[in-house]
Write a protein that holds these residues in place. Structure first.
Motif, PDB file in Angstrom:
ATOM      1  N   LEU A   1       0.824  -1.202   0.000  1.00  0.00           N
ATOM      2  CA  LEU A   1       0.000   0.000   0.000  1.00  0.00           C
ATOM      3  C   LEU A   1       0.859   1.254   0.000  1.00  0.00           C
ATOM      4  CD1 LEU A   1      -2.784   1.329   0.155  1.00  0.00           C
ATOM      5  CD2 LEU A   1      -2.717   1.021   2.645  1.00  0.00           C
ATOM      6  N   ALA A   2       1.990   1.190   0.687  1.00  0.00           N
ATOM      7  CA  ALA A   2       2.878   2.351   0.720  1.00  0.00           C
ATOM      8  C   ALA A   2       3.342   2.732  -0.678  1.00  0.00           C
ATOM      9  CB  ALA A   2       4.075   2.076   1.624  1.00  0.00           C
ATOM     10  N   ASP A   3       3.511   1.742  -1.543  1.00  0.00           N
ATOM     11  CA  ASP A   3       3.937   2.015  -2.917  1.00  0.00           C
ATOM     12  C   ASP A   3       2.890   2.832  -3.658  1.00  0.00           C
ATOM     13  OD1 ASP A   3       5.786   1.448  -5.256  1.00  0.00           O
ATOM     14  OD2 ASP A   3       3.911   0.602  -6.013  1.00  0.00           O
ATOM     15  N   TRP A   4       1.637   2.499  -3.424  1.00  0.00           N
ATOM     16  CA  TRP A   4       0.552   3.275  -4.035  1.00  0.00           C
ATOM     17  C   TRP A   4       0.517   4.687  -3.438  1.00  0.00           C
ATOM     18  CZ3 TRP A   4      -2.979   1.803  -7.786  1.00  0.00           C
ATOM     19  CH2 TRP A   4      -2.996   0.451  -8.141  1.00  0.00           C
ATOM     20  N   GLU A   5       0.567   4.753  -2.124  1.00  0.00           N
ATOM     21  CA  GLU A   5       0.392   6.035  -1.441  1.00  0.00           C
ATOM     22  C   GLU A   5       1.500   7.026  -1.777  1.00  0.00           C
ATOM     23  OE1 GLU A   5      -2.056   4.606   2.535  1.00  0.00           O
ATOM     24  OE2 GLU A   5       0.131   4.571   2.563  1.00  0.00           O
ATOM     25  N   GLN A   6       2.717   6.541  -1.935  1.00  0.00           N
ATOM     26  CA  GLN A   6       3.815   7.467  -2.197  1.00  0.00           C
ATOM     27  C   GLN A   6       3.797   7.997  -3.622  1.00  0.00           C
ATOM     28  OE1 GLN A   6       7.448   5.412  -1.363  1.00  0.00           O
ATOM     29  NE2 GLN A   6       7.282   4.041  -3.112  1.00  0.00           N
ATOM     30  N   ARG A   7       2.955   7.411  -4.480  1.00  0.00           N
ATOM     31  CA  ARG A   7       2.830   7.906  -5.851  1.00  0.00           C
ATOM     32  C   ARG A   7       1.490   8.590  -6.097  1.00  0.00           C
ATOM     33  NH1 ARG A   7       2.662   4.797  -9.943  1.00  0.00           N
ATOM     34  NH2 ARG A   7       1.932   2.894  -8.951  1.00  0.00           N
ATOM     35  N   ALA A   8       0.602   8.532  -5.120  1.00  0.00           N
ATOM     36  CA  ALA A   8      -0.742   9.083  -5.299  1.00  0.00           C
ATOM     37  C   ALA A   8      -0.722  10.607  -5.270  1.00  0.00           C
ATOM     38  CB  ALA A   8      -1.666   8.557  -4.208  1.00  0.00           C
ATOM     39  N   THR A   9      -1.617  11.197  -6.028  1.00  0.00           N
ATOM     40  CA  THR A   9      -1.804  12.644  -5.997  1.00  0.00           C
ATOM     41  C   THR A   9      -2.980  13.026  -5.103  1.00  0.00           C
ATOM     42  OG1 THR A   9      -3.180  12.512  -7.988  1.00  0.00           O
ATOM     43  CG2 THR A   9      -0.839  12.987  -8.289  1.00  0.00           C
ATOM     44  N   ARG A  10      -3.808  12.040  -4.793  1.00  0.00           N
ATOM     45  CA  ARG A  10      -4.966  12.297  -3.938  1.00  0.00           C
ATOM     46  C   ARG A  10      -5.299  11.037  -3.152  1.00  0.00           C
ATOM     47  NH1 ARG A  10     -11.187  13.591  -5.986  1.00  0.00           N
ATOM     48  NH2 ARG A  10     -12.030  14.241  -3.967  1.00  0.00           N
ATOM     49  N   LEU A  11      -5.610  11.208  -1.870  1.00  0.00           N
ATOM     50  CA  LEU A  11      -6.027  10.106  -1.016  1.00  0.00           C
ATOM     51  C   LEU A  11      -7.344  10.478  -0.351  1.00  0.00           C
ATOM     52  CD1 LEU A  11      -2.653   9.317   0.819  1.00  0.00           C
ATOM     53  CD2 LEU A  11      -3.612   8.117  -1.152  1.00  0.00           C
ATOM     54  N   ARG A  12      -8.301   9.574  -0.403  1.00  0.00           N
ATOM     55  CA  ARG A  12      -9.567   9.756   0.300  1.00  0.00           C
ATOM     56  C   ARG A  12      -9.726   8.605   1.284  1.00  0.00           C
ATOM     57  NH1 ARG A  12     -12.990  10.427  -5.106  1.00  0.00           N
ATOM     58  NH2 ARG A  12     -11.029   9.541  -5.904  1.00  0.00           N
ATOM     59  N   LEU A  13      -9.802   8.930   2.559  1.00  0.00           N
ATOM     60  CA  LEU A  13      -9.812   7.925   3.614  1.00  0.00           C
ATOM     61  C   LEU A  13     -11.151   7.906   4.338  1.00  0.00           C
ATOM     62  CD1 LEU A  13      -6.430   8.963   5.324  1.00  0.00           C
ATOM     63  CD2 LEU A  13      -6.708   7.529   3.297  1.00  0.00           C
ATOM     64  N   TRP A  14     -11.634   6.716   4.621  1.00  0.00           N
ATOM     65  CA  TRP A  14     -12.762   6.557   5.540  1.00  0.00           C
ATOM     66  C   TRP A  14     -12.333   5.568   6.607  1.00  0.00           C
ATOM     67  CZ3 TRP A  14     -16.635   7.631   8.380  1.00  0.00           C
ATOM     68  CH2 TRP A  14     -17.417   6.634   8.960  1.00  0.00           C
ATOM     69  N   GLU A  15     -12.433   5.993   7.865  1.00  0.00           N
ATOM     70  CA  GLU A  15     -12.030   5.125   8.967  1.00  0.00           C
ATOM     71  C   GLU A  15     -13.192   4.939   9.921  1.00  0.00           C
ATOM     72  OE1 GLU A  15     -10.613   2.419  10.629  1.00  0.00           O
ATOM     73  OE2 GLU A  15      -9.024   3.267   9.387  1.00  0.00           O
ATOM     74  N   LEU A  16     -13.429   3.692  10.283  1.00  0.00           N
ATOM     75  CA  LEU A  16     -14.605   3.344  11.068  1.00  0.00           C
ATOM     76  C   LEU A  16     -14.351   3.280  12.565  1.00  0.00           C
ATOM     77  CD1 LEU A  16     -17.600   2.444  10.870  1.00  0.00           C
ATOM     78  CD2 LEU A  16     -16.779   0.090  10.674  1.00  0.00           C
ATOM     79  N   VAL A  17     -13.253   2.640  12.986  1.00  0.00           N
ATOM     80  CA  VAL A  17     -13.057   2.407  14.424  1.00  0.00           C
ATOM     81  C   VAL A  17     -11.731   2.906  14.976  1.00  0.00           C
ATOM     82  CG1 VAL A  17     -14.619   0.427  14.480  1.00  0.00           C
ATOM     83  CG2 VAL A  17     -12.198   0.073  13.977  1.00  0.00           C
ATOM     84  N   LEU A  18     -10.740   3.155  14.106  1.00  0.00           N
ATOM     85  CA  LEU A  18      -9.429   3.622  14.577  1.00  0.00           C
ATOM     86  C   LEU A  18      -9.011   4.871  13.811  1.00  0.00           C
ATOM     87  CD1 LEU A  18      -7.432   0.254  14.725  1.00  0.00           C
ATOM     88  CD2 LEU A  18      -8.213   1.582  16.695  1.00  0.00           C
ATOM     89  N   ILE A  19      -8.148   5.668  14.416  1.00  0.00           N
ATOM     90  CA  ILE A  19      -7.542   6.783  13.697  1.00  0.00           C
ATOM     91  C   ILE A  19      -6.857   6.217  12.451  1.00  0.00           C
ATOM     92  CG2 ILE A  19      -5.868   8.664  13.812  1.00  0.00           C
ATOM     93  CD1 ILE A  19      -8.290   9.027  15.652  1.00  0.00           C
ATOM     94  N   PRO A  20      -7.002   6.854  11.282  1.00  0.00           N
ATOM     95  CA  PRO A  20      -6.337   6.328  10.080  1.00  0.00           C
ATOM     96  C   PRO A  20      -4.845   6.106  10.299  1.00  0.00           C
ATOM     97  CG  PRO A  20      -7.843   8.098   9.493  1.00  0.00           C
ATOM     98  CD  PRO A  20      -7.792   8.057  10.997  1.00  0.00           C
ATOM     99  N   GLY A  21      -4.322   5.030   9.739  1.00  0.00           N
ATOM    100  CA  GLY A  21      -2.921   4.686   9.933  1.00  0.00           C
ATOM    101  C   GLY A  21      -1.968   5.795   9.552  1.00  0.00           C
ATOM    102  N   LEU A  22      -2.294   6.543   8.501  1.00  0.00           N
ATOM    103  CA  LEU A  22      -1.429   7.645   8.076  1.00  0.00           C
ATOM    104  C   LEU A  22      -1.407   8.792   9.076  1.00  0.00           C
ATOM    105  CD1 LEU A  22      -2.147   7.920   4.235  1.00  0.00           C
ATOM    106  CD2 LEU A  22      -0.070   7.079   5.343  1.00  0.00           C
TER     107      LEU A  22
END
Length: 270
Positions: free
Chosen positions: A93-114
């Protein structure tokens, strides 16, 4: 493994590649022999690629993309599979995230990992059962660095369910530092954080956490899971997650009131 009937593309990215290789070959009207001539391999080797007995090399994936006009589909899939743990849907996932121009996160029970502090992440990961704690913690911290320490960090829009804020992870000091960190992140120009309060009632986000990543002007989705995640690349399926994100967003508190709520929650730990 006797053939494609033994492949499970829902669990393994390499299996997915094998299935798609045959699907696209037949769609192109090519025989295994013709593919072999293209890539300088025997027909039996092509068959082994399609049955998942051997993995498709990146160099050959590029040749196939060029010949079939598949817009780097197999090149990208092989690259992501190579970055994955054992080639399963728990892709790098880190490979995707480090190349992404936009991230949309939905977190249900924990603070997002990032967004997690190291102490919060340690406490959250310690509750799990899989893998070495220190290794998983370092991997999570490295994910954050790859995103936030980039010269051109992506725009991050996060929708966070209220229980993520209200449910304590670790002791009081851990939660105070975590909420302070969230407030600081919310002040960054490329980060927006909005909360979904309990009065939102039933909504599509209750099905689970997920992330939508824009990479190379194309959206993919990643569903979260206590042990491993799953990559979603099919455009119709990704669109369903996009619509789900939009529907959750319609219920979320606006940016400024969300920041006020974060500050009020922080006061409970001071």
């Amino acid at each position: 493994m006797s053939g494609q009937d033994d492949l499970d593309p829902d669990r393994s990215l390499w299996h997915f590649i094998a299935v798609q290789l045959r699907v696209h070959r037949e769609r192109q009207g090519w025989s295994e022999t013709r593919v072999g001539e293209l890539i300088d391999r025997t027909r039996s080797v092509v068959s082994r690629y399609e049955t998942g007995k051997i993995h498709l090399p990146a160099k050959i994936a590029r040749l196939i993309d060029d010949a079939w006009g598949t817009d780097l589909l197999f090149t990208r899939l092989v690259g992501f599979a190579n970055a994955a743990h054992d080639g399963d849907w728990l892709v790098g996932l880190a490979d995707w995230e480090q190349r992404a121009t936009r991230l949309r996160l939905w977190e249900l029970v924990l603070i997002p990992g990032l967004f997690q502090t190291e102490a919060y992440a340690r406490a959250a990961l310690a509750a799990g059962l899989a893998g070495d704690l220190e290794e998983r913690l370092q991997r999570r911290m490295n994910r954050q660095k790859a995103v936030f320490e980039r010269d051109d960090p992506p725009h991050i829009s996060a929708l966070i369910n209220w229980p993520c804020i209200a449910h304590p992870i670790g002791d009081k000091d851990v939660m105070r530092a975590q909420l302070e960190h969230l407030v600081q992140l919310a002040d960054l120009p490329h980060v927006s954080i909005r909360l979904v309060q309990p009065d939102a009632n039933a909504h599509p986000g209750l099905a689970g956490a997920f992330e939508i990543l824009t990479v190379d002007a194309r959206d993919v989705a990643y569903t979260d899971d206590p042990d491993e995640g799953r990559l979603i690349i099919s455009p119709p399926d990704v669109q369903r997650y996009t619509l789900r994100y939009d529907r959750i967003g319609e219920l979320a508190v606006p940016l400024d009131p969300s920041r006020v709520l974060l500050t009020e929650a922080l006061e409970k730990y001071t």
